[in-house]
Design a protein around this motif. Sequence first.
Motif, PDB file in Angstrom:
ATOM      1  N   CYS A   1      -4.495  15.858   2.320  1.00 37.36           N
ATOM      2  CA  CYS A   1      -3.911  14.678   2.971  1.00 37.36           C
ATOM      3  C   CYS A   1      -3.422  15.019   4.377  1.00 37.36           C
ATOM      4  O   CYS A   1      -4.168  14.917   5.339  1.00 37.36           O
ATOM      5  N   GLY A   2      -2.160  15.392   4.516  1.00 37.75           N
ATOM      6  CA  GLY A   2      -1.635  15.709   5.846  1.00 37.75           C
ATOM      7  C   GLY A   2      -1.268  14.476   6.651  1.00 37.75           C
ATOM      8  O   GLY A   2      -0.989  14.558   7.849  1.00 37.75           O
ATOM      9  N   HIS A   3      -1.277  13.289   5.999  1.00 36.99           N
ATOM     10  CA  HIS A   3      -0.953  12.058   6.723  1.00 36.99           C
ATOM     11  C   HIS A   3       0.552  11.838   6.792  1.00 36.99           C
ATOM     12  O   HIS A   3       1.329  12.455   6.066  1.00 36.99           O
ATOM     13  N   ALA A   4       0.947  10.933   7.688  1.00 38.27           N
ATOM     14  CA  ALA A   4       2.363  10.656   7.923  1.00 38.27           C
ATOM     15  C   ALA A   4       2.995  10.005   6.690  1.00 38.27           C
ATOM     16  O   ALA A   4       2.290   9.366   5.897  1.00 38.27           O
ATOM     17  N   PRO A   5       4.316  10.163   6.531  1.00 38.51           N
ATOM     18  CA  PRO A   5       5.000   9.565   5.367  1.00 38.51           C
ATOM     19  C   PRO A   5       4.722   8.068   5.222  1.00 38.51           C
ATOM     20  O   PRO A   5       4.551   7.574   4.111  1.00 38.51           O
ATOM     21  N   PHE A   6       4.662   7.337   6.352  1.00 37.39           N
ATOM     22  CA  PHE A   6       4.524   5.873   6.250  1.00 37.39           C
ATOM     23  C   PHE A   6       3.162   5.418   5.727  1.00 37.39           C
ATOM     24  O   PHE A   6       2.988   4.251   5.419  1.00 37.39           O
ATOM     25  N   THR A   7       2.182   6.322   5.613  1.00 39.05           N
ATOM     26  CA  THR A   7       0.894   5.935   5.023  1.00 39.05           C
ATOM     27  C   THR A   7       0.942   6.005   3.502  1.00 39.05           C
ATOM     28  O   THR A   7      -0.029   5.667   2.832  1.00 39.05           O
ATOM     29  N   HIS A   8       2.075   6.456   2.972  1.00 41.10           N
ATOM     30  CA  HIS A   8       2.213   6.577   1.513  1.00 41.10           C
ATOM     31  C   HIS A   8       3.007   5.396   0.965  1.00 41.10           C
ATOM     32  O   HIS A   8       3.971   4.954   1.573  1.00 41.10           O
ATOM     33  N   SER A   9       2.588   4.931  -0.228  1.00 42.13           N
ATOM     34  CA  SER A   9       3.285   3.796  -0.839  1.00 42.13           C
ATOM     35  C   SER A   9       4.655   4.249  -1.341  1.00 42.13           C
ATOM     36  O   SER A   9       4.874   5.434  -1.571  1.00 42.13           O
ATOM     37  N   ALA A  10       5.538   3.284  -1.501  1.00 40.85           N
ATOM     38  CA  ALA A  10       6.849   3.605  -2.058  1.00 40.85           C
ATOM     39  C   ALA A  10       6.767   3.495  -3.570  1.00 40.85           C
ATOM     40  O   ALA A  10       6.445   2.443  -4.107  1.00 40.85           O
ATOM     41  N   ALA A  11       7.002   4.612  -4.258  1.00 40.26           N
ATOM     42  CA  ALA A  11       7.033   4.616  -5.721  1.00 40.26           C
ATOM     43  C   ALA A  11       8.451   4.966  -6.137  1.00 40.26           C
ATOM     44  O   ALA A  11       8.841   6.105  -6.016  1.00 40.26           O
ATOM     45  N   SER A  12       9.189   3.994  -6.592  1.00 38.91           N
ATOM     46  CA  SER A  12      10.630   4.114  -6.839  1.00 38.91           C
ATOM     47  C   SER A  12      11.317   4.719  -5.616  1.00 38.91           C
ATOM     48  O   SER A  12      11.126   4.236  -4.509  1.00 38.91           O
ATOM     49  N   ALA A  13      12.087   5.796  -5.801  1.00 41.10           N
ATOM     50  CA  ALA A  13      12.808   6.364  -4.660  1.00 41.10           C
ATOM     51  C   ALA A  13      11.918   7.301  -3.837  1.00 41.10           C
ATOM     52  O   ALA A  13      12.214   7.582  -2.684  1.00 41.10           O
ATOM     53  N   ALA A  14      10.832   7.780  -4.438  1.00 38.14           N
ATOM     54  CA  ALA A  14       9.959   8.730  -3.750  1.00 38.14           C
ATOM     55  C   ALA A  14       8.783   8.007  -3.099  1.00 38.14           C
ATOM     56  O   ALA A  14       8.615   6.803  -3.261  1.00 38.14           O
ATOM     57  N   ARG A  15       7.978   8.755  -2.364  1.00 38.59           N
ATOM     58  CA  ARG A  15       6.771   8.179  -1.792  1.00 38.59           C
ATOM     59  C   ARG A  15       5.589   8.514  -2.686  1.00 38.59           C
ATOM     60  O   ARG A  15       5.410   9.647  -3.096  1.00 38.59           O
ATOM     61  N   GLY A  16       4.786   7.492  -2.958  1.00 37.62           N
ATOM     62  CA  GLY A  16       3.666   7.646  -3.884  1.00 37.62           C
ATOM     63  C   GLY A  16       2.372   8.008  -3.178  1.00 37.62           C
ATOM     64  O   GLY A  16       2.389   8.715  -2.179  1.00 37.62           O
ATOM     65  N   PRO A  17       1.240   7.507  -3.714  1.00 43.06           N
ATOM     66  CA  PRO A  17      -0.072   7.877  -3.187  1.00 43.06           C
ATOM     67  C   PRO A  17      -0.277   7.460  -1.730  1.00 43.06           C
ATOM     68  O   PRO A  17       0.268   6.459  -1.286  1.00 43.06           O
ATOM     69  N   CYS A  18      -1.092   8.231  -1.033  1.00 39.06           N
ATOM     70  CA  CYS A  18      -1.486   7.893   0.338  1.00 39.06           C
ATOM     71  C   CYS A  18      -2.383   6.655   0.278  1.00 39.06           C
ATOM     72  O   CYS A  18      -3.272   6.560  -0.561  1.00 39.06           O
ATOM     73  N   GLN A  19      -2.132   5.710   1.172  1.00 40.96           N
ATOM     74  CA  GLN A  19      -2.861   4.440   1.147  1.00 40.96           C
ATOM     75  C   GLN A  19      -4.144   4.454   1.970  1.00 40.96           C
ATOM     76  O   GLN A  19      -4.874   3.472   1.988  1.00 40.96           O
ATOM     77  N   LEU A  20      -4.433   5.553   2.648  1.00 44.67           N
ATOM     78  CA  LEU A  20      -5.679   5.608   3.418  1.00 44.67           C
ATOM     79  C   LEU A  20      -6.851   5.710   2.436  1.00 44.67           C
ATOM     80  O   LEU A  20      -6.839   6.549   1.534  1.00 44.67           O
ATOM     81  N   PRO A  21      -7.836   4.822   2.579  1.00 42.18           N
ATOM     82  CA  PRO A  21      -8.895   4.643   1.570  1.00 42.18           C
ATOM     83  C   PRO A  21      -9.621   5.943   1.195  1.00 42.18           C
ATOM     84  O   PRO A  21      -9.954   6.142   0.028  1.00 42.18           O
ATOM     85  N   THR A  22      -9.870   6.832   2.126  1.00 40.64           N
ATOM     86  CA  THR A  22     -10.666   8.023   1.822  1.00 40.64           C
ATOM     87  C   THR A  22      -9.816   9.200   1.351  1.00 40.64           C
ATOM     88  O   THR A  22     -10.340  10.255   1.043  1.00 40.64           O
ATOM     89  N   CYS A  23      -8.494   9.016   1.276  1.00 37.59           N
ATOM     90  CA  CYS A  23      -7.609  10.140   0.980  1.00 37.59           C
ATOM     91  C   CYS A  23      -7.327  10.239  -0.523  1.00 37.59           C
ATOM     92  O   CYS A  23      -6.959   9.251  -1.153  1.00 37.59           O
ATOM     93  N   PRO A  24      -7.505  11.426  -1.120  1.00 33.78           N
ATOM     94  CA  PRO A  24      -7.300  11.602  -2.559  1.00 33.78           C
ATOM     95  C   PRO A  24      -5.839  11.868  -2.950  1.00 33.78           C
ATOM     96  O   PRO A  24      -5.562  12.084  -4.126  1.00 33.78           O
ATOM     97  N   CYS A  25      -4.924  11.834  -1.993  1.00 30.14           N
ATOM     98  CA  CYS A  25      -3.537  12.204  -2.251  1.00 30.14           C
ATOM     99  C   CYS A  25      -2.880  11.255  -3.273  1.00 30.14           C
ATOM    100  O   CYS A  25      -2.945  10.041  -3.135  1.00 30.14           O
ATOM    101  N   ASP A  26      -2.233  11.841  -4.299  1.00 31.51           N
ATOM    102  CA  ASP A  26      -1.611  11.033  -5.359  1.00 31.51           C
ATOM    103  C   ASP A  26      -0.127  10.807  -5.160  1.00 31.51           C
ATOM    104  O   ASP A  26       0.457   9.905  -5.739  1.00 31.51           O
ATOM    105  N   ARG A  27       0.514  11.651  -4.356  1.00 35.50           N
ATOM    106  CA  ARG A  27       1.923  11.427  -4.006  1.00 35.50           C
ATOM    107  C   ARG A  27       2.262  12.276  -2.776  1.00 35.50           C
ATOM    108  O   ARG A  27       1.677  13.340  -2.559  1.00 35.50           O
ATOM    109  N   PHE A  28       3.251  11.805  -2.019  1.00 35.89           N
ATOM    110  CA  PHE A  28       3.658  12.518  -0.800  1.00 35.89           C
ATOM    111  C   PHE A  28       4.323  13.838  -1.178  1.00 35.89           C
ATOM    112  O   PHE A  28       5.187  13.882  -2.037  1.00 35.89           O
ATOM    113  N   ARG A  29       3.869  14.922  -0.586  1.00 35.87           N
ATOM    114  CA  ARG A  29       4.466  16.236  -0.847  1.00 35.87           C
ATOM    115  C   ARG A  29       5.148  16.774   0.400  1.00 35.87           C
ATOM    116  O   ARG A  29       4.564  16.809   1.455  1.00 35.87           O
TER     117      ARG A  29
END
Length: 142
Positions: A113-141
Amino acid sequence: MRLTPRKEEVEAVKALLESPDFNSADQMAKAVIKEVADILQMRDWVALVHTWADGRRGLNFAPFGNEAEARAFASKMAFGGTGRLVRLSSPGVMLANIDGKRGWKGYCLHPECGHAPFTHSAASAARGPCQLPTCPCDRFRK
Ligand SMILES: [Zn+2]
Ligand SMILES: [Zn+2]
């Protein structure tokens, strides 16, 4: 350019200095210079924009690490006219927000991934999967 090195910047340069992958000091020096340039491109700077006393565009100076440094420089110069400070936004950060910045603090550390925090969905208090269509990221690390 006055600046305070950040921990992750020191770590990045140290990793190069301690790397066994270089065959010569020249090779290592080039890698360090490129890394430092990359680091500096991820920071904002200040420019001193100058106007001559008769209103003509003057001499512009940059980059300064902060406003105090730019003011100190201006007060040492005696060429007259007026100056104002302008904030220079980092092109590195803008590009990183679009292209991502793998392994860079503040950006997602998921290896693909490596994308900015704001490209990740909000999952409860944490940030969830990256919303960029080609990105396989499941949660912000972090
Ligand atoms: Zn992503
Ligand atoms: Zn991510």
